[in-house]
Design a protein around this motif. Structure first.
Motif, PDB file in Angstrom:
ATOM      1  N   LEU A  10       0.841  -1.197   0.000  1.00 47.55           N
ATOM      2  CA  LEU A  10       0.000   0.000   0.000  1.00 47.55           C
ATOM      3  C   LEU A  10       0.874   1.243   0.000  1.00 47.55           C
ATOM      4  O   LEU A  10       2.001   1.225   0.500  1.00 47.55           O
ATOM      5  CB  LEU A  10      -0.906   0.019   1.230  1.00 47.55           C
ATOM      6  N   LYS A  11       0.334   2.311  -0.556  1.00 48.66           N
ATOM      7  CA  LYS A  11       0.974   3.617  -0.485  1.00 48.66           C
ATOM      8  C   LYS A  11      -0.001   4.600   0.165  1.00 48.66           C
ATOM      9  O   LYS A  11      -1.221   4.423   0.100  1.00 48.66           O
ATOM     10  CB  LYS A  11       1.371   4.133  -1.875  1.00 48.66           C
ATOM     11  N   LEU A  12       0.561   5.625   0.780  1.00 48.38           N
ATOM     12  CA  LEU A  12      -0.245   6.714   1.317  1.00 48.38           C
ATOM     13  C   LEU A  12      -0.298   7.816   0.268  1.00 48.38           C
ATOM     14  O   LEU A  12       0.731   8.389  -0.090  1.00 48.38           O
ATOM     15  CB  LEU A  12       0.366   7.251   2.614  1.00 48.38           C
ATOM     16  N   MET A  13      -1.492   8.093  -0.249  1.00 49.56           N
ATOM     17  CA  MET A  13      -1.657   9.174  -1.219  1.00 49.56           C
ATOM     18  C   MET A  13      -2.167  10.409  -0.487  1.00 49.56           C
ATOM     19  O   MET A  13      -3.103  10.328   0.314  1.00 49.56           O
ATOM     20  CB  MET A  13      -2.644   8.783  -2.319  1.00 49.56           C
ATOM     21  N   VAL A  14      -1.548  11.535  -0.763  1.00 50.12           N
ATOM     22  CA  VAL A  14      -1.930  12.806  -0.149  1.00 50.12           C
ATOM     23  C   VAL A  14      -2.480  13.718  -1.240  1.00 50.12           C
ATOM     24  O   VAL A  14      -1.811  13.962  -2.249  1.00 50.12           O
ATOM     25  CB  VAL A  14      -0.737  13.474   0.555  1.00 50.12           C
ATOM     26  N   THR A  15      -3.691  14.193  -1.049  1.00 52.72           N
ATOM     27  CA  THR A  15      -4.345  15.095  -1.995  1.00 52.72           C
ATOM     28  C   THR A  15      -4.535  16.443  -1.309  1.00 52.72           C
ATOM     29  O   THR A  15      -5.204  16.534  -0.281  1.00 52.72           O
ATOM     30  CB  THR A  15      -5.721  14.545  -2.415  1.00 52.72           C
ATOM     31  N   ILE A  16      -3.933  17.495  -1.863  1.00 55.11           N
ATOM     32  CA  ILE A  16      -4.075  18.843  -1.320  1.00 55.11           C
ATOM     33  C   ILE A  16      -4.829  19.678  -2.347  1.00 55.11           C
ATOM     34  O   ILE A  16      -4.323  19.945  -3.437  1.00 55.11           O
ATOM     35  CB  ILE A  16      -2.703  19.476  -1.021  1.00 55.11           C
ATOM     36  N   ILE A  17      -6.050  20.046  -2.014  1.00 57.82           N
ATOM     37  CA  ILE A  17      -6.906  20.793  -2.934  1.00 57.82           C
ATOM     38  C   ILE A  17      -7.628  21.896  -2.175  1.00 57.82           C
ATOM     39  O   ILE A  17      -7.541  21.980  -0.952  1.00 57.82           O
ATOM     40  CB  ILE A  17      -7.943  19.867  -3.623  1.00 57.82           C
ATOM     41  N   ASP A  18      -8.353  22.746  -2.911  1.00 57.14           N
ATOM     42  CA  ASP A  18      -9.049  23.869  -2.289  1.00 57.14           C
ATOM     43  C   ASP A  18     -10.083  23.381  -1.276  1.00 57.14           C
ATOM     44  O   ASP A  18     -10.655  22.295  -1.409  1.00 57.14           O
ATOM     45  CB  ASP A  18      -9.731  24.732  -3.348  1.00 57.14           C
ATOM     46  N   ARG A  19     -10.318  24.220  -0.264  1.00 58.66           N
ATOM     47  CA  ARG A  19     -11.275  23.912   0.785  1.00 58.66           C
ATOM     48  C   ARG A  19     -12.641  23.569   0.197  1.00 58.66           C
ATOM     49  O   ARG A  19     -13.076  24.155  -0.785  1.00 58.66           O
ATOM     50  CB  ARG A  19     -11.369  25.119   1.733  1.00 58.66           C
ATOM     51  N   LEU A  94      -0.906  16.301  -5.832  1.00 56.17           N
ATOM     52  CA  LEU A  94      -1.063  14.895  -5.473  1.00 56.17           C
ATOM     53  C   LEU A  94       0.318  14.278  -5.313  1.00 56.17           C
ATOM     54  O   LEU A  94       1.191  14.505  -6.145  1.00 56.17           O
ATOM     55  CB  LEU A  94      -1.790  14.120  -6.579  1.00 56.17           C
ATOM     56  N   PHE A  95       0.507  13.503  -4.254  1.00 56.38           N
ATOM     57  CA  PHE A  95       1.752  12.742  -4.164  1.00 56.38           C
ATOM     58  C   PHE A  95       1.539  11.510  -3.305  1.00 56.38           C
ATOM     59  O   PHE A  95       0.567  11.422  -2.540  1.00 56.38           O
ATOM     60  CB  PHE A  95       2.903  13.605  -3.627  1.00 56.38           C
ATOM     61  N   THR A  96       2.436  10.541  -3.449  1.00 55.52           N
ATOM     62  CA  THR A  96       2.351   9.315  -2.668  1.00 55.52           C
ATOM     63  C   THR A  96       3.615   9.137  -1.845  1.00 55.52           C
ATOM     64  O   THR A  96       4.701   9.568  -2.236  1.00 55.52           O
ATOM     65  CB  THR A  96       2.150   8.071  -3.550  1.00 55.52           C
ATOM     66  N   GLU A 128       5.545  13.994 -12.414  1.00 58.77           N
ATOM     67  CA  GLU A 128       6.563  15.036 -12.342  1.00 58.77           C
ATOM     68  C   GLU A 128       7.672  14.645 -11.374  1.00 58.77           C
ATOM     69  O   GLU A 128       7.437  14.461 -10.193  1.00 58.77           O
ATOM     70  CB  GLU A 128       5.933  16.352 -11.881  1.00 58.77           C
ATOM     71  N   HIS A 129       8.908  14.532 -11.888  1.00 59.76           N
ATOM     72  CA  HIS A 129      10.077  14.346 -11.034  1.00 59.76           C
ATOM     73  C   HIS A 129       9.910  13.145 -10.093  1.00 59.76           C
ATOM     74  O   HIS A 129      10.178  13.234  -8.901  1.00 59.76           O
ATOM     75  CB  HIS A 129      10.346  15.607 -10.209  1.00 59.76           C
ATOM     76  N   THR A 130       9.421  12.012 -10.620  1.00 59.41           N
ATOM     77  CA  THR A 130       9.162  10.852  -9.785  1.00 59.41           C
ATOM     78  C   THR A 130      10.397  10.477  -8.985  1.00 59.41           C
ATOM     79  O   THR A 130      11.485  10.336  -9.512  1.00 59.41           O
ATOM     80  CB  THR A 130       8.714   9.664 -10.653  1.00 59.41           C
ATOM     81  N   LYS A 131      10.218  10.292  -7.680  1.00 57.79           N
ATOM     82  CA  LYS A 131      11.248   9.869  -6.733  1.00 57.79           C
ATOM     83  C   LYS A 131      12.381  10.888  -6.596  1.00 57.79           C
ATOM     84  O   LYS A 131      13.418  10.587  -6.013  1.00 57.79           O
ATOM     85  CB  LYS A 131      11.824   8.495  -7.106  1.00 57.79           C
ATOM     86  N   VAL A 223       9.125  10.632  -1.334  1.00 58.32           N
ATOM     87  CA  VAL A 223       7.947  10.802  -2.187  1.00 58.32           C
ATOM     88  C   VAL A 223       8.148   9.948  -3.426  1.00 58.32           C
ATOM     89  O   VAL A 223       9.170  10.049  -4.103  1.00 58.32           O
ATOM     90  CB  VAL A 223       7.746  12.280  -2.572  1.00 58.32           C
ATOM     91  N   ASP A 224       7.156   9.094  -3.732  1.00 57.30           N
ATOM     92  CA  ASP A 224       7.271   8.219  -4.900  1.00 57.30           C
ATOM     93  C   ASP A 224       6.714   8.861  -6.161  1.00 57.30           C
ATOM     94  O   ASP A 224       7.330   8.845  -7.216  1.00 57.30           O
ATOM     95  CB  ASP A 224       6.532   6.906  -4.642  1.00 57.30           C
ATOM     96  N   ASP A 225       5.499   9.376  -6.090  1.00 61.97           N
ATOM     97  CA  ASP A 225       4.798   9.901  -7.262  1.00 61.97           C
ATOM     98  C   ASP A 225       4.322  11.318  -6.954  1.00 61.97           C
ATOM     99  O   ASP A 225       3.910  11.602  -5.827  1.00 61.97           O
ATOM    100  CB  ASP A 225       3.575   9.039  -7.596  1.00 61.97           C
TER     101      ASP A 225
END
Length: 240
Positions: A10-19, A94-96, A128-131, A223-225
């Motif tokens: 499993l990976k932890l995906m983090v999504t940062i978007i507008d409120r 977005l990143f994992t 973008e710039h993976t790893k 950071v992977d992705d």
């Protein structure tokens, strides 16, 4: 996709978007059988010049933490990026982050064969710039964000995201270090190129480290992705 009966990582995906868009993201994830989502309120720290460039009027953010089976990461990243137009400047990031361990029951829920077959394996496009990036986290006293970001920008960082937290059970540590800890904390998350990590953390430590009024503790995660981090803006204005 799997090694015999071994379940995928499993990976932890983090999504940062507008409120207020976080709930929409969670609905998307649930439609793809991702049942472990955690929504936090955040605050962006981009400079006013960057906000003006992106046409943004405010920096309040939703931060969604989601557990995703590795074979499904590419598809989930693509669908999320498409829904929220992450490839457009200022729409989100977005990143994992790789995980070394997780509760045993979690992969059994997320990695059912029918789920994996439905979502399938897919490479994430336009990654973008993976790893090549790292996630620097600074846990500091309430009111110390400016000290962190001023130091970070001196080493080329363009912005970060702030989460609010509260420290508990620090009596033993206070006795060892000889000073008290403020319970209200701010967690400043900064995505930075790996090549800048050492200098960035050293600068933040000087301005907001454990021996300062900020009482900051720093650490970094791989950071992977990564999708949505735009290249630096060059409009002739130079360093801020």
């Amino acid at each position: 996709m799997t090694d015999g009966n071994r379940l995928p990582r499993l990976k932890l995906m983090v999504t940062i978007i507008d409120r207020d868009k976080g709930a929409l993201a969670v609905s998307l994830f649930r439609a793809h059988h991702l049942h472990f989502d955690y929504l936090c309120m955040g605050l962006g720290t981009a400079s006013s010049r960057i906000l003006d460039y992106f046409g943004l009027s405010e920096t309040e953010k939703d931060v969604v933490f989601t557990l995703v089976p590795e074979p499904c990461v590419g598809k989930i990243l693509r669908l999320t990026a498409e829904k929220f137009q992450i490839h457009r400047p200022g729409q989100g990031i977005l990143f994992t982050v790789p995980l070394s361990a997780v509760s045993a029951q979690v992969p059994q829920v997320l990695c059912k064969k029918e789920y994996l077959a439905e979502d399938g394996a897919e490479e994430a496009e336009n990654m973008e710039h993976t790893k090549q990036y790292t996630l620097v986290l600074a846990v500091v006293n309430h009111g110390s964000v400016d000290a962190v970001m001023d130091a970070a920008r001196s080493e080329g960082a363009r912005g970060g995201t702030v989460l609010y937290a509260r420290r508990v059970g620090m009596e033993d540590m206070e006795n060892v270090l000889g000073f008290t800890f403020q319970p209200e904390k701010e967690v400043v998350a900064i995505l930075a190129p790996k090549t800048q990590k050492k200098a960035l953390m050293e600068a933040i430590n000087r301005s907001a480290g454990l021996t300062t009024e900020a009482r900051g503790i720093l650490f970094a995660l791989p950071v992977d992705d990564l999708i949505g981090l735009q290249p630096p803006i060059d409009n002739g204005a130079g360093q801020e």
